[in-house]
Design an enzyme around this catalytic site. Sequence first.
Site, PDB file in Angstrom:
ATOM      1  N   HIS A 110       0.962  -1.156  -0.149  1.00 58.52           N
ATOM      2  CA  HIS A 110      -0.067   0.104   0.043  1.00 58.52           C
ATOM      3  C   HIS A 110       0.877   1.209   0.125  1.00 58.52           C
ATOM      4  O   HIS A 110       0.725   2.115  -0.977  1.00 58.52           O
ATOM      5  CB  HIS A 110      -0.748  -0.097   1.309  1.00 58.52           C
ATOM      6  CG  HIS A 110      -1.929   1.189   1.446  1.00 58.52           C
ATOM      7  ND1 HIS A 110      -3.130   1.000   1.055  1.00 58.52           N
ATOM      8  CD2 HIS A 110      -1.455   2.549   1.743  1.00 58.52           C
ATOM      9  CE1 HIS A 110      -3.564   2.358   1.074  1.00 58.52           C
ATOM     10  NE2 HIS A 110      -2.723   3.028   1.684  1.00 58.52           N
ATOM     11  N   GLU A 111       1.797   1.144   1.050  1.00 59.25           N
ATOM     12  CA  GLU A 111       2.534   2.302   1.067  1.00 59.25           C
ATOM     13  C   GLU A 111       3.441   2.535  -0.249  1.00 59.25           C
ATOM     14  O   GLU A 111       3.927   3.661  -0.613  1.00 59.25           O
ATOM     15  CB  GLU A 111       3.310   2.422   2.470  1.00 59.25           C
ATOM     16  CG  GLU A 111       2.334   2.657   3.554  1.00 59.25           C
ATOM     17  CD  GLU A 111       1.531   3.602   3.606  1.00 59.25           C
ATOM     18  OE1 GLU A 111       1.823   4.714   3.014  1.00 59.25           O
ATOM     19  OE2 GLU A 111       0.377   3.336   4.289  1.00 59.25           O
TER      20      GLU A 111
ATOM     21  N   HIS B 265       1.828   4.424  -2.918  1.00 53.47           N
ATOM     22  CA  HIS B 265       1.712   5.909  -2.726  1.00 53.47           C
ATOM     23  C   HIS B 265       3.123   6.505  -3.095  1.00 53.47           C
ATOM     24  O   HIS B 265       3.319   7.415  -3.758  1.00 53.47           O
ATOM     25  CB  HIS B 265       1.528   6.369  -1.220  1.00 53.47           C
ATOM     26  CG  HIS B 265       0.117   6.096  -0.585  1.00 53.47           C
ATOM     27  ND1 HIS B 265      -0.930   7.041  -1.299  1.00 53.47           N
ATOM     28  CD2 HIS B 265      -0.179   5.666   0.421  1.00 53.47           C
ATOM     29  CE1 HIS B 265      -2.115   6.830  -0.624  1.00 53.47           C
ATOM     30  NE2 HIS B 265      -1.763   5.848   0.377  1.00 53.47           N
TER      31      HIS B 265
ATOM     32  N   HIS C  77       3.385   6.822  -6.399  1.00 53.14           N
ATOM     33  CA  HIS C  77       2.511   7.861  -7.112  1.00 53.14           C
ATOM     34  C   HIS C  77       3.501   9.344  -7.260  1.00 53.14           C
ATOM     35  O   HIS C  77       3.596   9.907  -7.888  1.00 53.14           O
ATOM     36  CB  HIS C  77       1.323   8.007  -6.179  1.00 53.14           C
ATOM     37  CG  HIS C  77       0.196   9.018  -6.782  1.00 53.14           C
ATOM     38  ND1 HIS C  77      -0.829   9.289  -5.984  1.00 53.14           N
ATOM     39  CD2 HIS C  77       0.119   9.477  -8.013  1.00 53.14           C
ATOM     40  CE1 HIS C  77      -1.681  10.051  -6.712  1.00 53.14           C
ATOM     41  NE2 HIS C  77      -1.198  10.014  -8.033  1.00 53.14           N
TER      42      HIS C  77
HETATM   43 ZN   LIG Z   1      -3.083   5.048   1.822  1.00 49.62          ZN
END
Ligand SMILES: [Zn+2]
Length: 687
Positions: A478-479, A482, A485
């Site tokens: 998940h991290e 990010h 991104h």
């Molecule tokens: Zn998040």
Amino acid sequence: MTASTPLNPALTTWTGHEGLPRFDLVKDTDFAPAFEAAFKAHEAEIDDIAGNPDQPTFENTVIALEIAGDALSRISSIFWNKAGADTNETIQALERDIAPKMSRHYSKIGMNAALFKRIDTLWENRESLGLDLEATRVLERHWKGFVKSGAKLPKEQQERLAGINETLAGLGAKFGQNVLADEKNWALFLDSEEDLAGIPDFLRDAMASAASDRGQQGKYAVTLSRSIIEPFLTFSDNRELREKAFRAWIARGENGGETDNRGLIAETLALRAEKAKLLGYDNYAALKLDNTMAKTPEAVNGLLMQVWEKAVARAREEEADLATLVAAEGRNHDVMPWDWRHYAEKLRAEKFNFSEGELKPYLQLEKIIEASFDVAQRLFGITATEKKGVAGYHPDVRVFEMRDASGRLTALFLGDYFARSSKRSGAWMSSFQSQHKLTLKNGAVGELPIIYNVCNFAKPAEGKPALLSLDDARTLFHEFGHALHGMLSNVTYPSVSGTGVSRDFVELPSQLYEHWLTVPDILKRYAVHYRTGEPMPEALLDKVLAARTFNSGFATVEFTSSALVDMAYHTAQAQGEPMALEAATLEKIGMPRSIVMRHRSPHFLHVFSGDGYSAGYYSYMWSEVLDADAFAAFEETGNAFDPGMAQKLKDNVYSVGGSIDPEDAYKGFRGKLPSPDAMLAKKGLAA
Ligand SMILES: [Zn+2]
């Protein structure tokens, strides 16, 4: 900069590996004077822009604003990194001092009438400025930011708005404190074995220490903190105690007296409605949703109601299964809210007989990091190379160079994986430096993204491998989603770089990335036993994945009812008695009697203790719709790494930041708007 140069140049001129800060040259005592100087320097820059005698141009106003405050943002990024990931008493004291100064600094800029006048002129003439789409959005953001802080209002309305904001901040703080007080003030002390029937050891330990914290050594306390009340409701065999504890839990903020939040809710809602009207919106939800992907309350309610009907139908089936268990125990009562978790756990244990601990030996941190990099290479063509010997901000931090297929350096990535006492809990991504292509005052063109992930995995003993739970492994993916991104960002302007997107879009790159963890090809290669190297048995994994949809009717009803009430409050035309509106909303949607909202209004902290998630609680589910629908795009090709799809994902989502409208970005990738079908299927709620 001259007189206002920060005292320690290491804070602002970064001379480490590829422009990394030299953290070793920064002392805690450097921050206070550096912030003072940087605030002043930024103020002077703003005054220059606002007071420029030339006609406003995009260049001399918007671009000038975009690159202003460089010293402040560098000092801030180092400071807030330390405050979260490696703090101490000095830093904590500074934090209390800096946070309000920071907010005053930025609200002063937001009130700068001369500056707004320039922005407003540009906005009025935007058609004739020859701006491209990204530049237009950047201008719009600046303009809307000013408008939402009241820049267009006459003086006395501006003062009213400032008064409202101040009162709201106070009400929010009081609301949170009241919930905390009600949680603290209630405890149920148990000491007989009869009262403790069904309670497992881990919970007994937690209850024993909660009791001794409250001066009741040798007893066991049921408290209202989620980490105790939820397992208590799950495991306690004593129905009367479960009911008593449950009733106290859902009455937080509604107990009468000093800490009752009902009056605060009414006042908050009235002020929010007034604020929305002042700023020209129909209601507060419309104000909050402007500039999101959802855009309107109708779009949000449309999604929530679609999900609601499926979730309620499923919850009714789940309730029937639980009622069978109740009857099998020879009991004669309906399934009530204080029964649900208890019987659901019994059913879960019966249906899915495994423990999470069986997975751990197959989930080595080192291998999961490799897996997260491998997925990035297969999807986006970027490779990670660890630079051993390059120092991060703590000895545990690892530094990686990220390079594209041509070998060009595209980002620095810092991974900080282990828990320590100086780190706050949770996991997050942030950046020291964001990607953009503008020419800075020192002549440098553009900047390399320097991105970091912070996690809180248990550090293994010397010489032992770090093993993760499946949730931990998901968190890492998940991290890193990010982080990608931020690292794949390819925009011109800093304010729309990477994660500079709306709240209901920002979790797409991260939640989507989680899907690749459980792709069979990745698991086979990376989820291998730390001793034998054997891949994780498929049967075990299948069970784990199947268990994920268990009880999802209940969880979705809990969540969606809260989100619908949040929307009802912020779209209501007349502000009546808030608890009556809660009741009427639940009545209208047909809330099952066996389930209570995940957050009832008097303790709905997301919505009332601050403004972060008001008319925004829905966004958790919105993101789930997006990530499930986006991954379905890959599944439909039959290849989780389909190159064409990956290219579209990079071009329209991971690299564009906030430079285009999120809806257009999504359509560019998917060819259509998202539908909730894939999310419903993932939750096991499809028809
Ligand atoms: Zn998040």
